[in-house]
Scaffold this active site. Structure first.
Site, PDB file in Angstrom:
ATOM      1  N   ASP A 113      -3.736  35.316  45.894  1.00  0.00           N
ATOM      2  CA  ASP A 113      -3.957  36.134  44.709  1.00  0.00           C
ATOM      3  C   ASP A 113      -3.029  35.637  43.614  1.00  0.00           C
ATOM      4  O   ASP A 113      -1.819  35.548  43.807  1.00  0.00           O
ATOM      5  CB  ASP A 113      -3.674  37.609  45.018  1.00  0.00           C
ATOM      6  CG  ASP A 113      -3.971  38.495  43.820  1.00  0.00           C
ATOM      7  OD1 ASP A 113      -5.044  38.329  43.209  1.00  0.00           O
ATOM      8  OD2 ASP A 113      -3.119  39.335  43.478  1.00  0.00           O
ATOM      9  N   GLU A 197      -9.689  33.073  43.775  1.00  0.00           N
ATOM     10  CA  GLU A 197     -10.680  33.623  42.860  1.00  0.00           C
ATOM     11  C   GLU A 197     -10.970  32.583  41.796  1.00  0.00           C
ATOM     12  O   GLU A 197     -10.058  31.953  41.280  1.00  0.00           O
ATOM     13  CB  GLU A 197     -10.130  34.886  42.187  1.00  0.00           C
ATOM     14  CG  GLU A 197     -10.255  36.115  43.049  1.00  0.00           C
ATOM     15  CD  GLU A 197      -9.611  37.304  42.363  1.00  0.00           C
ATOM     16  OE1 GLU A 197     -10.317  38.284  42.117  1.00  0.00           O
ATOM     17  OE2 GLU A 197      -8.414  37.236  42.080  1.00  0.00           O
ATOM     18  N   CYS A 250      -9.773  48.403  49.167  1.00  0.00           N
ATOM     19  CA  CYS A 250      -8.854  48.532  50.293  1.00  0.00           C
ATOM     20  C   CYS A 250      -9.224  47.464  51.326  1.00  0.00           C
ATOM     21  O   CYS A 250     -10.367  47.399  51.772  1.00  0.00           O
ATOM     22  CB  CYS A 250      -8.955  49.929  50.908  1.00  0.00           C
ATOM     23  SG  CYS A 250      -8.038  50.070  52.465  1.00  0.00           S
ATOM     24  N   CYS A 253     -10.307  49.480  54.841  1.00  0.00           N
ATOM     25  CA  CYS A 253     -11.554  50.229  55.045  1.00  0.00           C
ATOM     26  C   CYS A 253     -12.662  49.836  54.067  1.00  0.00           C
ATOM     27  O   CYS A 253     -13.805  50.226  54.254  1.00  0.00           O
ATOM     28  CB  CYS A 253     -11.291  51.733  54.963  1.00  0.00           C
ATOM     29  SG  CYS A 253     -10.946  52.293  53.281  1.00  0.00           S
ATOM     30  N   CYS A 269      -4.292  53.781  50.072  1.00  0.00           N
ATOM     31  CA  CYS A 269      -5.682  54.192  50.212  1.00  0.00           C
ATOM     32  C   CYS A 269      -5.768  55.543  50.920  1.00  0.00           C
ATOM     33  O   CYS A 269      -4.882  55.922  51.688  1.00  0.00           O
ATOM     34  CB  CYS A 269      -6.451  53.134  50.989  1.00  0.00           C
ATOM     35  SG  CYS A 269      -8.193  53.541  51.217  1.00  0.00           S
ATOM     36  N   CYS A 271      -7.502  56.184  53.304  1.00  0.00           N
ATOM     37  CA  CYS A 271      -7.601  55.968  54.760  1.00  0.00           C
ATOM     38  C   CYS A 271      -6.216  55.875  55.412  1.00  0.00           C
ATOM     39  O   CYS A 271      -6.096  55.805  56.628  1.00  0.00           O
ATOM     40  CB  CYS A 271      -8.405  54.711  55.072  1.00  0.00           C
ATOM     41  SG  CYS A 271      -7.501  53.173  54.792  1.00  0.00           S
ATOM     42  N   ASP A 278      -0.493  42.991  45.633  1.00  0.00           N
ATOM     43  CA  ASP A 278      -0.979  41.605  45.598  1.00  0.00           C
ATOM     44  C   ASP A 278      -1.386  41.106  46.982  1.00  0.00           C
ATOM     45  O   ASP A 278      -2.333  40.329  47.127  1.00  0.00           O
ATOM     46  CB  ASP A 278       0.091  40.685  45.004  1.00  0.00           C
ATOM     47  CG  ASP A 278       0.451  41.064  43.578  1.00  0.00           C
ATOM     48  OD1 ASP A 278      -0.456  41.498  42.838  1.00  0.00           O
ATOM     49  OD2 ASP A 278       1.636  40.943  43.213  1.00  0.00           O
TER      50      ASP A 278
HETATM   51 ZN   LIG Z   1      -8.702  52.213  53.024  1.00  0.00          ZN
END
Ligand SMILES: [Zn+2]
Length: 296
Positions: A113, A197, A250, A253, A269, A271, A278
């Site tokens: 990243d 990317e 995330c 998940c 997150c 979750c 990063d």
């Molecule tokens: Zn998550």
């Protein structure tokens, strides 16, 4: 053909006469290089199915062109011979890439990243930190530029300071390039594939956000180095879509956040997954790259 261009830079201060001779020499070298390249491609096209004949074939030398283009005799023949050597090398490299076996199993994959301050954060949580002396030189440059802005424009002291700033700029550019070569070399040796990317936009936006000039952004140079260093070993640079939501998703998940501000350094997150922002992005980039490889 996409040939890497490894070069050393020298600054020359020629006289006018020398300058003319240089221009003439460069012109002749380019002319001979292009002529030989043209002929080689022609021969290659004609004989590519007959490997033996291709191997036996005598390729043209600069001497051949001196007969048809006598003005070539006016420049140093060593310069022309160098054109021939460079072309030979380019062809050898090209064929050795082509015949390089691609690793059968891609085992070690890493996602990167982009990060303005540290170049990148990888999917294992490691940061490629610019060396301390480089960061010190940047601070020195900032100071030198402040001094320059206080000098009266056109004055002797202003000229002197301008030279100091220019020298610092050059030093920093060289240090940055060395660092980018080392960082890309390490990655290319260690991994079978690297996922990034495909975007300059993000780099630019971050550069502007941090108030640094876009020219200082080494990401483009870094990805270029990385690409050919991987290719030399039959390895891959995988570029994923620039609109892929690597930061907001995330990596545990797959939930995507509606918004995430640049100041949120920790990704949390619903979750329960918590990670460095990063690193989370780099893991997403790696996963997306694996999907593209079809080995997820
Ligand atoms: Zn998550």
């Amino acid at each position: 053909m996409n040939m890497p261009n490894k070069a050393y830079k020298f600054r020359l201060y020629p006289t006018q006469e020398q300058e003319q001779l240089l221009a003439k020499t460069f012109g002749c070298v380019r002319f001979v290089y292009n002529k030989m390249l043209e002929e080689r491609i022609h021969i290659y096209e004609k004989l590519k199915d007959d490997k033996e004949a291709l191997k036996q074939h005598k390729f043209p030398t600069p001497a051949k062109y001196k007969r048809d283009f006598p003005w070539l005799k006016e420049v140093d023949s060593l310069a022309l011979a160098n054109a021939q050597l460079n072309l030979q090398k380019a062809f050898t490299n090209f064929f050795s890439y082509e015949h390089q076996p691609v690793p059968k199993e891609i085992e070690n994959v890493v996602g990167l990243d982009f990060s303005m301050n540290t170049l990148y954060v990888d999917s294992e949580g490691k940061r490629a930190n610019y060396p301390r002396f480089y960061r010190q030189a940047l601070e020195k440059l900032a100071r030198a530029q402040r001094v320059l802005s206080r000098r009266r424009k056109g004055s002797n002291r202003w000229h002197k300071q301008r030279l100091t700033v220019a020298k610092l700029h050059e030093k920093i550019a060289n240090q940055r390039q060395d660092f980018l070569h080392q960082a890309s070399r390490q990655l290319a040796n260690r991994y079978d594939a690297v996922v990034i990317e495909d975007l300059n936009m993000k780099g630019m936006a971050q550069a502007l956000h941090f108030g640094q000039s876009v020219h200082d952004n080494g990401w483009g140079m870094f990805t270029f180095f990385l690409q050919y260093k991987l290719a030399e070993q039959g390895k891959k640079l995988i570029k994923i879509d620039k609109w892929f939501p690597s930061s907001k998703m995330c990596s545990c998940c797959g939930r995507v956040k509606v918004s995430l501000s640049l100041s949120e350094r920790l990704f949390c997150c619903a979750c329960g997954f918590v990670a460095d922002r990063d690193t989370n992005a780099a893991i997403n980039i790696k996963k997306e790259g694996l999907k593209q490889l079809g080995t997820a």
